[in-house]
Design an enzyme around this catalytic site. Structure first.
Site, PDB file in Angstrom:
ATOM      1  N   HIS A   1       9.352  37.632  44.069  1.00  0.00           N
ATOM      2  CA  HIS A   1       9.590  37.125  42.707  1.00  0.00           C
ATOM      3  C   HIS A   1       8.755  37.923  41.708  1.00  0.00           C
ATOM      4  O   HIS A   1       7.570  37.644  41.506  1.00  0.00           O
ATOM      5  CB  HIS A   1       9.243  35.629  42.661  1.00  0.00           C
ATOM      6  CG  HIS A   1       9.675  34.930  41.410  1.00  0.00           C
ATOM      7  ND1 HIS A   1      10.305  33.706  41.406  1.00  0.00           N
ATOM      8  CD2 HIS A   1       9.571  35.280  40.101  1.00  0.00           C
ATOM      9  CE1 HIS A   1      10.568  33.332  40.166  1.00  0.00           C
ATOM     10  NE2 HIS A   1      10.123  34.271  39.348  1.00  0.00           N
TER      11      HIS A   1
ATOM     12  N   GLY B   1      14.868  31.500  32.616  1.00  0.00           N
ATOM     13  CA  GLY B   1      14.818  31.081  31.218  1.00  0.00           C
ATOM     14  C   GLY B   1      14.281  29.665  31.135  1.00  0.00           C
ATOM     15  O   GLY B   1      13.831  29.097  32.135  1.00  0.00           O
TER      16      GLY B   1
ATOM     17  N   GLU C   1       9.690  24.323  37.908  1.00  0.00           N
ATOM     18  CA  GLU C   1       8.557  24.990  37.250  1.00  0.00           C
ATOM     19  C   GLU C   1       8.152  24.146  36.043  1.00  0.00           C
ATOM     20  O   GLU C   1       7.138  23.466  36.055  1.00  0.00           O
ATOM     21  CB  GLU C   1       8.975  26.402  36.822  1.00  0.00           C
ATOM     22  CG  GLU C   1       7.889  27.189  36.100  1.00  0.00           C
ATOM     23  CD  GLU C   1       8.407  28.517  35.543  1.00  0.00           C
ATOM     24  OE1 GLU C   1       9.623  28.666  35.355  1.00  0.00           O
ATOM     25  OE2 GLU C   1       7.571  29.397  35.267  1.00  0.00           O
TER      26      GLU C   1
HETATM   27  O1  NOS Z   1       8.557  32.070  35.125  1.00  0.00           O
HETATM   28  C1  NOS Z   1       9.634  32.195  34.526  1.00  0.00           C
HETATM   29  N1  NOS Z   1      10.436  31.129  34.361  1.00  0.00           N
HETATM   30  C2  NOS Z   1      11.624  31.198  33.757  1.00  0.00           C
HETATM   31  N2  NOS Z   1      12.106  32.332  33.232  1.00  0.00           N
HETATM   32  C3  NOS Z   1      11.343  33.450  33.338  1.00  0.00           C
HETATM   33  C4  NOS Z   1      10.095  33.430  33.977  1.00  0.00           C
HETATM   34  N3  NOS Z   1       9.582  34.663  33.901  1.00  0.00           N
HETATM   35  C5  NOS Z   1      10.469  35.423  33.247  1.00  0.00           C
HETATM   36  N4  NOS Z   1      11.542  34.683  32.901  1.00  0.00           N
HETATM   37  C6  NOS Z   1      12.732  35.109  32.152  1.00  0.00           C
HETATM   38  O2  NOS Z   1      13.536  35.923  32.984  1.00  0.00           O
HETATM   39  C7  NOS Z   1      14.086  36.961  32.210  1.00  0.00           C
HETATM   40  C8  NOS Z   1      14.649  38.055  33.078  1.00  0.00           C
HETATM   41  O3  NOS Z   1      13.664  38.706  33.811  1.00  0.00           O
HETATM   42  C9  NOS Z   1      12.961  37.319  31.271  1.00  0.00           C
HETATM   43  O4  NOS Z   1      13.421  38.023  30.131  1.00  0.00           O
HETATM   44  C10 NOS Z   1      12.391  35.960  30.924  1.00  0.00           C
HETATM   45  O5  NOS Z   1      13.084  35.412  29.816  1.00  0.00           O
HETATM   46 ZN    ZN Z   2      10.140  34.001  37.292  1.00  0.00          ZN
END
Ligand code: NOS
Ligand code: ZN
Length: 363
Positions: free
Chosen positions: A20, A182, A212
């Site tokens: 991840h 997202g 999350e």
């Molecule tokens: O931890 C997270 N939780 C939810 N969405 C995330 C997290 N980290 C990144 N992104 C989202 O995934 C998109 C594509 O890589 C990123 O642009 C961000 O908006």
């Molecule tokens: Zn993520």
């Protein structure tokens, strides 16, 4: 022989598997600056690499997932051209290989990279070329890394079916699965059922960011309705685990199901603290889940926003929970078992790379 010291320098030599990691969350600060300069992007909040690195870590650490996600505006802005995408992917592979990551699944959302007129297929094509270049450059330096790409659809948008089709179209060219990401609250995974159904009918793999910023209902939907192979984060599964004062844990039906089915949890300790999913590293349920024998894996999520690396995430766990080399080996094997590549390839990496690597460290 005695075990080698469990410090950052030695952890950096240990073979690691990462499931991840967001491509747009792992840029080198200096690269963000250079690409912004080339693209004429003037929105950056700092103009030297150190201040920019600090800004990302601070802005992402507010305790809110929504605020955390706002920082991606700046990285996504500089990843809109073939050169920008390929460079970021190449450096990602180089950086992971330099940290002795031997297997990585790196994800990003192609739909966010269309602003300069590229098609979805072009976005994926140039990104995959970048990964190939990075892997080749690492090999020149004697480091073997395998990278698989996951294509993410944004859960607030409505392109998930299209992105799932894109993932299947590129499945023999380096894409190994699909994901949704997202803001979680208000955007349940079941809104994207047709995408998941398409993946399942294509015999293709997917993971879902769930559990999350939102709790059990999100995890339940991801598993029961969508059929996720893995859970992105999944930390909130602890809402279904009661721990008595003597430390004995009692699992509810959903937690039991996740454990019984060996559904992998892509845990990301630093990121979880930054987004407020957990209060502190000390209170992170990683150790509870590891002790209860869930299939836990260690991940970075966003190396730039968390100012971290696979080795640093592992070191944090060692320092906080007292893990030894064999624990780190177990987490790494858990990740390899859960990878979206063919079974013989997973076995080969476990038997020929991971186990011999840890044997040297364990002594
Ligand atoms: O931890 C997270 N939780 C939810 N969405 C995330 C997290 N980290 C990144 N992104 C989202 O995934 C998109 C594509 O890589 C990123 O642009 C961000 O908006
Ligand atoms: Zn993520």
């Amino acid at each position: 022989m005695s075990p080698l010291p469990l410090d950052l320098a030695h952890i950096r030599t240990a073979p690691k598997a990462l499931l991840h990691d967001h491509l747009d969350g792992g840029l080198r600060p200096a690269t963000v600056l250079e690409l912004a300069h080339q693209a004429g992007y003037r929105g950056l909040p700092a103009d030297d690499a150190d201040s920019l690195a600090l800004w990302f870590a601070e802005a992402a650490g507010s305790g809110s997932l929504v605020r955390y996600l706002e920082t991606f505006e700046h990285t996504v802005a500089v990843m809109q051209t073939p050169e920008g995408l390929a460079r970021v992917a190449r450096e990602c592979a180089e950086d992971l290989a330099a940290d002795s990551v031997v297997y990585a699944e790196v994800r990003f959302a192609p739909e966010q990279h269309l602003e300069a007129g590229l098609s979805l297929d072009e976005v994926v094509h140039h990104t995959l070329l970048g990964f190939e270049e990075g892997v080749a450059a690492a090999r020149e330096l004697g480091r073997e890394l395998r990278v698989g790409c996951l294509l993410t659809a944004m859960r607030h948008a409505a392109r998930s079916r299209e992105i799932a089709e894109l993932a299947v179209r590129f499945r023999d060219r380096g894409v190994v699965g699909f994901d949704i990401a997202g803001a979680e609250a208000g955007h349940p995974p079941s809104r994207h059922l047709d995408a998941f159904e398409y993946m399942r009918t294509s015999n293709a793999h997917f993971t879902i960011h769930a559990g999350e910023a939102f709790g059990l209902p999100s995890i339940h939907e991801a598993i029961a309705f969508c059929g996720a192979d893995r859970l992105g984060h999944g930390v909130r599964i602890t809402d279904d685990i009661a721990v008595a004062s003597d430390g004995v844990a009692t699992l509810g039906r959903l937690a039991n199901y996740v454990r019984d089915k060996r559904i992998p949890l892509e845990l990301c300790p630093s990121s979880n603290v930054q987004t407020g999913a957990v209060e502190s590293l000390e209170k992170h349920p990683f150790d509870l889940l590891a002790r209860e024998r869930f299939r836990v894996t260690v991940n970075t999520d966003n190396r730039l926003m968390s100012a971290t690396s696979m080795s640093e995430e592992m070191l944090k766990l060692v320092t906080t929970f007292g893990y030894g080399w064999s624990d780190l080996e177990r987490f790494t094997i858990n990740a390899m078992k859960s990878a979206f590549i063919p079974f013989p390839d997973r076995l080969r990496l476990i038997d020929e790379v991971v186990k011999p690597g840890y044997a040297v460290l364990i002594g």
